[in-house]
Structure formats: C-alpha cells, structure tokens
Design an enzyme around this catalytic site. Structure first.
Site, PDB file in Angstrom:
ATOM      1  N   ASP A  12      10.484  27.174  21.055  1.00  9.06           N
ATOM      2  CA  ASP A  12       9.750  25.914  20.828  1.00  9.06           C
ATOM      3  C   ASP A  12      10.617  24.826  20.193  1.00  9.06           C
ATOM      4  O   ASP A  12      10.123  24.011  19.408  1.00  9.06           O
ATOM      5  CB  ASP A  12       8.496  26.161  19.962  1.00  9.06           C
ATOM      6  CG  ASP A  12       7.645  27.276  20.516  1.00  9.06           C
ATOM      7  OD1 ASP A  12       7.448  27.287  21.737  1.00  9.06           O
ATOM      8  OD2 ASP A  12       7.194  28.138  19.742  1.00  9.06           O
ATOM      9  N   LYS A  15      13.255  22.619  24.387  1.00 15.00           N
ATOM     10  CA  LYS A  15      14.288  22.803  25.419  1.00 15.00           C
ATOM     11  C   LYS A  15      13.905  22.108  26.725  1.00 15.00           C
ATOM     12  O   LYS A  15      14.756  21.524  27.394  1.00 15.00           O
ATOM     13  CB  LYS A  15      14.500  24.307  25.698  1.00 15.00           C
ATOM     14  CG  LYS A  15      15.077  25.044  24.500  1.00 15.00           C
ATOM     15  CD  LYS A  15      15.215  26.526  24.766  1.00 15.00           C
ATOM     16  CE  LYS A  15      13.883  27.266  24.837  1.00 15.00           C
ATOM     17  NZ  LYS A  15      13.101  27.320  23.603  1.00 15.00           N
ATOM     18  N   GLY A  39       6.863  28.166  27.362  1.00 11.75           N
ATOM     19  CA  GLY A  39       5.996  27.005  27.540  1.00 11.75           C
ATOM     20  C   GLY A  39       6.859  25.776  27.403  1.00 11.75           C
ATOM     21  O   GLY A  39       7.157  25.352  26.303  1.00 11.75           O
ATOM     22  N   HIS A  40       7.321  25.250  28.521  1.00 15.91           N
ATOM     23  CA  HIS A  40       8.230  24.110  28.467  1.00 15.91           C
ATOM     24  C   HIS A  40       7.485  22.841  28.876  1.00 15.91           C
ATOM     25  O   HIS A  40       6.843  22.803  29.918  1.00 15.91           O
ATOM     26  CB  HIS A  40       9.445  24.368  29.352  1.00 15.91           C
ATOM     27  CG  HIS A  40      10.338  25.454  28.816  1.00 15.91           C
ATOM     28  ND1 HIS A  40      11.422  25.930  29.478  1.00 15.91           N
ATOM     29  CD2 HIS A  40      10.279  26.150  27.656  1.00 15.91           C
ATOM     30  CE1 HIS A  40      12.002  26.875  28.744  1.00 15.91           C
ATOM     31  NE2 HIS A  40      11.320  27.038  27.638  1.00 15.91           N
ATOM     32  N   GLN A 232      12.576  30.763  25.128  1.00 13.18           N
ATOM     33  CA  GLN A 232      12.531  31.365  23.776  1.00 13.18           C
ATOM     34  C   GLN A 232      13.758  30.921  22.957  1.00 13.18           C
ATOM     35  O   GLN A 232      14.250  29.837  23.195  1.00 13.18           O
ATOM     36  CB  GLN A 232      12.421  32.893  23.849  1.00 13.18           C
ATOM     37  CG  GLN A 232      11.077  33.398  24.377  1.00 13.18           C
ATOM     38  CD  GLN A 232      10.967  33.423  25.888  1.00 13.18           C
ATOM     39  OE1 GLN A 232      11.859  33.863  26.564  1.00 13.18           O
ATOM     40  NE2 GLN A 232       9.871  32.934  26.407  1.00 13.18           N
TER      41      GLN A 232
HETATM   42  P1  IMP Z   1       6.535  38.214  24.135  1.00 14.48           P
HETATM   43  O1  IMP Z   1       7.730  37.476  24.632  1.00 14.48           O
HETATM   44  O2  IMP Z   1       5.250  37.751  24.713  1.00 14.48           O
HETATM   45  O3  IMP Z   1       6.729  39.703  24.246  1.00 14.48           O
HETATM   46  O4  IMP Z   1       6.403  37.929  22.562  1.00 14.48           O
HETATM   47  C1  IMP Z   1       7.361  38.433  21.634  1.00 14.48           C
HETATM   48  C2  IMP Z   1       7.592  37.432  20.502  1.00 14.48           C
HETATM   49  O5  IMP Z   1       8.269  36.298  21.027  1.00 14.48           O
HETATM   50  C3  IMP Z   1       6.319  36.917  19.849  1.00 14.48           C
HETATM   51  O6  IMP Z   1       6.572  36.684  18.470  1.00 14.48           O
HETATM   52  C4  IMP Z   1       6.075  35.603  20.550  1.00 14.48           C
HETATM   53  O7  IMP Z   1       5.348  34.690  19.773  1.00 14.48           O
HETATM   54  C5  IMP Z   1       7.512  35.128  20.743  1.00 14.48           C
HETATM   55  N1  IMP Z   1       7.640  34.218  21.883  1.00 14.48           N
HETATM   56  C6  IMP Z   1       7.645  34.557  23.190  1.00 14.48           C
HETATM   57  N2  IMP Z   1       7.811  33.467  23.955  1.00 14.48           N
HETATM   58  C7  IMP Z   1       7.925  32.437  23.122  1.00 14.48           C
HETATM   59  C8  IMP Z   1       8.163  31.034  23.333  1.00 14.48           C
HETATM   60  O8  IMP Z   1       8.320  30.542  24.450  1.00 14.48           O
HETATM   61  N3  IMP Z   1       8.220  30.282  22.188  1.00 14.48           N
HETATM   62  C9  IMP Z   1       8.102  30.818  20.943  1.00 14.48           C
HETATM   63  N4  IMP Z   1       7.901  32.100  20.708  1.00 14.48           N
HETATM   64  C10 IMP Z   1       7.823  32.915  21.789  1.00 14.48           C
END
Ligand code: IMP
Length: 459
Positions: A12, A15, A39-40, A232
C-alpha cells in the site's frame, strides 16, 4: 531496459500510481508475484481504477503480463477485464503458462486456516484470496498451472489427484463437512473441471497465454521498455519480511527475475525504484514498532478502541490518506515512517531510486516524526532484526521534523521539486541520505498529475 517497482514497506505504498506515472514510457507492464490480494489504484483525469490482478499499465493501454511467479484466479481476471472493457478500456493481458492457478478450495482453506489460527490469536490477517494455499500447493508440487487449463486431460487428472486431498484436509483435519460449506462445489472435481476448462478455452480463444520469459525477452530484444510491477512490499516478502506475518511470494526485486523468467542480470541492469509511503501503514497482524494507534483485531494485544493523542493522530492520518484496504476495505494500522525497515528494504532490493508518496497527507501537522533507529536490549540498532519476535522487542528512537503547510499540491507538482515546502524537502532529503538513494518522484496527491517528477527512470 527494465524498471522494477518495489514496495519498500508493508504494501500500500502507492505503487499503482507510480507504475501509471512512468507507464507512458513502458511498452509492457508485468506483474511477477502475488495475485488478486493486491489493490492498485490508478486515477486518470479524476476517474479511479482499482485493479487487483490486471497490471496497472492497462489504464494506459499497455500490454500486461502476469508472470510465472503470480498466482492467477481466472474468475477475478476475467471479471476485471470485462469491467475495464465496460469502462471503455481494451486491456491486453498475457498470462504465463507457468503461473499457478487459484482454485475455489484455496480460498476456502485460506478462511478455515485463519479461523483456526485465530483461536490462538495467531492469524495473519490475510486477504482471504487463497494466496497462501495456492503457493503451498506450488511448493508441494501439487498445484495446477495456467498451462494445465488448456489441456482437458491434464486438468482432469490433476484435479482428481488434488481435490480428494483437499477434501480430506477440510473434513478429517479441520473437521468441517464439505456439504456445510457455502460453496461445496469448491471440492467437486466435476464442477471444477467444467468451470476451469471453460477458463482455459477463453484463455486459448483470446491467445492470452505465453511463455513469459520468452515473451518478455523478445520484447526487450526488440528494444521495448518493460516495467515490472511489484505487488505487496518488502516487509511482507516471504523471505525478507516479518515471517509469518507475510504474503507467500517475493515482492522484492529478485522476484522480478524468478517471477518472469528473465535473468537477474536483466533486472539488475535496469532501475529498481523503491516506493516509500511518507508514513507507515499495515493491514493485518504482526509487530509495528512505530504504530500510532491500534486497530481492533489486527494490532496484537489491542482489543478496544482507546483514546489518547496518538490514537487521534492515527485516525487523522488514516482519514486524510484514505487508509482503508483496497481489496478488503479494512482500516489500515498507521504509524510513523520506520527507517530501519527502509534500510533493510534498500539493501534487499538494491534501490537505484525512490518515489516517496503521500507527503500531502502529513501536511498541516505541527511535527512529523520518524523512527530513526531502534533500541533493542539497551543497544541502538539501525536495521530490522531477522526474527519477528525480536522486531516486536524493538523500541523506536524517534527523530522529529517541523511540519509543513497544506498547499496547492497540483501547483507544486507542476512547478517541480523546489516548490515542495521547505520542511517537507528537509524530510525527503533525510530519507534520501539515510538510504543513500536519489529521489525520482514525490507523490503529492492521488492523480497522475499529482506527482513531482525529478527523474524518469526510463530516460
Ligand atoms: P495474503 O497475501 O492474502 O496471504 O495475506 C498475507 C498478509 O499480507 C496479510 O497481512 C495481508 O494483509 C498482507 N497483504 C497481502 N496483500 C497486500 C497488499 O496488497 N497490501 C498490503 N498488505 C497486503
């Protein structure tokens, strides 16, 4: 050449906006890891596009590639493509045949595993998109790849092998009857076969699958520009992040090589731009030494809305910055910039430049702080410890900067770097000095025009 965009914090960082900013010069925008957990957000002429799987370059009509390091939910992919088409865009997305496929049982398992962990307060706070279970299957050599969707025989054979295991896992290990699930078809070979064969047909009919490495190498040989869009961030990288509060892929720059099929030399010879949010946010659980307030259910040990000055400040920044998850809508935890985290990210990624976003959000505060170093067992340390437990023991040593006024940020973006308020420039200089990396861009608002561009890495 290539430009790799990497989140330097916990995701977040903005990017999508930076990919969009420089995307004009790119011919191809490729994702190399993650899936629809991302989520871009791209804002073009006041129109907002929220993308979770389609690479952000789609808004500018660039070819998008989902590399082999991605996990692809075909349902999300086609929904997003259709939604973009309805809005007048014509996304050209190619998907690596080596990329792994997220199936409905992965999502179900993501939910069950989180629920089980929550009994001992150890849930990760995943996005629930089935990301972890899909990468587990990839590493366990029982995953389905995009190429498998194109061959009905292979598809059926693989589903027959894996679905019975998943069913046993849910029923025998977790004690949940498949018939009681909202989506029992998630564990039905025939239903999965029909649905995924159809996705395979659509992928084939639209000539959407590629050998990503070959596809990208050919483009580069033709002199085209390629941008790698990291999703991420470094601190939720499965190897370099705060395990186990991580995602299951490598958002760090090395992932751009393994996740596309290009060599490390190709990525390393290009630019690697670290995206930094001027403060820190976190979605989900895990330590956050510079956290200002707490979010119930995410901040460890925090189970009620408190009062206090820092809480107010956290709420203020959250509201000003719109700090709610793009995918999940969850409120993000908010803290001051964590510089030991950034030093770790700069080393792990080899940043050649930085883009610092959201300095407008901090405008109007009397004082802006950064966690400059940590105090750990009475010693001052300058980079993140390797274990999450030790990181949780770190107490930040703060440095304070004079705040800057809220100004007409669009005018600042137009006028250039020197128009940024002096105190904000002092803050940016500090970040650049600490990371020994030049600042290429400063985000002063959500729109494409609201960035101060110092250098375009493609030039
Ligand atoms: P997962 O990727 O859904 O398995 O989540 C694993 C961890 O990564 C969690 O703490 C999510 O909140 C975090 N996470 C996954 N995708 C994002 C993103 O795009 N932005 C921020 N945190 C993320």
């Amino acid at each position: 050449m290539t430009v790799t965009i990497v989140g330097s914090q916990l995701g977040d960082e903005g990017k999508g906006g930076i990919v969009d900013l420089w995307g004009d010069a790119a011919d191809v925008v490729a994702r190399y890891q993650g899936g629809d957990n991302a989520g871009h957000t791209v804002v073009e002429d006041g129109t907002e596009y929220k993308l979770s799987l389609v690479p952000s370059g789609a808004v500018r009509g660039k070819v998008g590639v989902l590399g082999n390091g991605c996990v692809v939910n075909p349902a999300t992919l086609f929904d997003e493509i259709d939604a973009l088409r309805e809005r007048g865009l014509d996304p050209d997305v190619r998907v690596a045949r080596r990329a792994h496929v997220i199936l409905p049982y992965h999502r179900v398992l993501d939910g069950i595993e989180e629920e089980v962990k929550s009994d001992s307060d150890s849930e990760v706070g995943t996005t629930g998109r089935g990301i972890g279970p899909t990468y587990e299957d990839k590493a366990g050599r029982r995953g389905l790849r995009v190429g498998d969707l194109l061959d009905s025989e292979v598809l059926r054979e693989k589903l027959e092998y894996v679905v019975s295991q998943k069913r046993a896992l849910v029923e025998d290990v977790y004690g949940v009857a498949v018939t009681d699930l909202d989506d029992p078809d998630a564990f039905d070979v025939e239903a999965l076969f029909e649905e995924y064969r159809e996705y395979g047909r659509r992928l084939a009919d639209n000539d959407m699958t590629v050998n990503a490495g070959d596809f990208l190498a050919d483009r580069l040989d033709d002199g085209q520009e390629v941008m790698f869009e990291g999703a991420q961030g470094t601190i939720i990288d499965i190897d370099h992040g705060n395990y186990p509060y991580v995602t299951s892929s490598n958002p760090t720059a090395g992932g751009a090589a393994t996740g596309t099929g290009l060599s490390p030399g190709v990525v390393g010879n290009g630019e690697v731009v670290g995206i930094v949010k001027a403060y820190l946010t976190r979605v989900g659980s895990g330590p956050m030494p510079t956290e200002l307030g707490g979010v119930v259910g995410d901040t460890p040990g925090y189970d009620e809305q408190g009062g206090g000055d820092n809480e107010e400040l956290a709420t203020y920044i959250r509201e000003e910055g719109g700090e709610y998850g793009t995918v999940t809508g969850r409120p993000r935890r908010v803290g001051w910039l964590d510089v030991p985290m950034l030093r770790h990210a700069a080393r792990a990624n080899g940043f050649t430049g930085l883009a610092v976003n959201h300095i407008d959000v901090l405008a109007g505060l009397d004082e802006v702080k950064v966690g400059h170093s940590y105090d750990l067992d009475g010693e001052e340390v300058f980079a993140m410890p390797a274990t999450t437990e030790r990181w949780a023991d770190c107490e930040p040593n703060f440095r304070s900067f004079d705040g800057w006024d809220d100004v007409d940020w669009s005018a600042v973006a137009e006028a250039g770097y020197d128009a940024i308020p002096e105190n904000a420039r002092a803050y940016l200089d500090y970040v650049s000095d600490e990371l020994d990396t030049d600042i290429y861009a400063v985000g002063v608002g959500p729109g494409r025009e609201e960035s101060v561009v110092v250098e375009n890495p493609f030039r």
